[in-house]
Design an enzyme around this catalytic site. Structure first.
Site, PDB file in Angstrom:
ATOM      1  N   ARG A  22      -4.864   1.086   2.367  1.00 32.78           N
ATOM      2  CA  ARG A  22      -5.681  -0.048   2.777  1.00 32.78           C
ATOM      3  C   ARG A  22      -4.806  -1.284   2.911  1.00 32.78           C
ATOM      4  O   ARG A  22      -3.745  -1.379   2.319  1.00 32.78           O
ATOM      5  CB  ARG A  22      -6.781  -0.311   1.736  1.00 32.78           C
ATOM      6  N   CYS A  23      -5.301  -2.241   3.673  1.00 34.11           N
ATOM      7  CA  CYS A  23      -4.639  -3.512   3.892  1.00 34.11           C
ATOM      8  C   CYS A  23      -4.310  -4.149   2.530  1.00 34.11           C
ATOM      9  O   CYS A  23      -5.152  -4.109   1.638  1.00 34.11           O
ATOM     10  CB  CYS A  23      -5.570  -4.415   4.695  1.00 34.11           C
ATOM     11  N   PRO A  24      -3.144  -4.666   2.355  1.00 29.56           N
ATOM     12  CA  PRO A  24      -2.045  -4.939   3.281  1.00 29.56           C
ATOM     13  C   PRO A  24      -0.931  -3.885   3.250  1.00 29.56           C
ATOM     14  O   PRO A  24       0.138  -4.107   3.795  1.00 29.56           O
ATOM     15  CB  PRO A  24      -1.507  -6.266   2.777  1.00 29.56           C
ATOM     16  N   ASP A  49      -6.212   2.535   8.521  1.00 33.50           N
ATOM     17  CA  ASP A  49      -6.971   1.320   8.250  1.00 33.50           C
ATOM     18  C   ASP A  49      -7.180   0.538   9.550  1.00 33.50           C
ATOM     19  O   ASP A  49      -6.215   0.114  10.192  1.00 33.50           O
ATOM     20  CB  ASP A  49      -6.221   0.466   7.235  1.00 33.50           C
ATOM     21  N   ASP A  55      -3.376  -6.720  12.270  1.00 37.97           N
ATOM     22  CA  ASP A  55      -2.195  -7.076  11.486  1.00 37.97           C
ATOM     23  C   ASP A  55      -0.895  -6.767  12.217  1.00 37.97           C
ATOM     24  O   ASP A  55       0.010  -7.600  12.273  1.00 37.97           O
ATOM     25  CB  ASP A  55      -2.196  -6.344  10.147  1.00 37.97           C
TER      26      ASP A  55
END
Length: 87
Positions: A22-24, A49, A55
């Protein structure tokens, strides 16, 4: 990190497997892989994701890299990024 099979459809590049992260984390893994590379070298990032789409496109612009290819496979995203000389 491994090298991509030269017989695949994408050019030889360092593979960053960021699936299920998952982010980041996908972006952080990509930055870490990019750091030791020379200008012109490429990484292929595979992520699941959906937030990684925004991003990675922002990252390459801000960092002076080039998005060579982006593939949206629905549940997986593939980014082929070439290291630029700006950062």
């Amino acid at each position: 990190m491994t090298k991509i099979d030269p017989s695949s459809s994408l050019p030889s590049a360092t593979l960053v497997d960021a699936r299920q992260l998952r982010c980041p984390m996908p972006l952080l893994r990509a930055k870490q892989a990019m750091r030791p590379l020379a200008v012109g070298d490429q990484i292929e990032v595979r992520a699941t994701d959906a937030g990684s789409v925004r991003d990675f496109h922002a990252y390459v612009q801000l960092a002076g890299h080039q998005m060579i290819e982006f593939i949206d496979m629905g549940d997986e995203y593939v980014y082929l990024i070439e290291k630029g000389g700006a950062v």
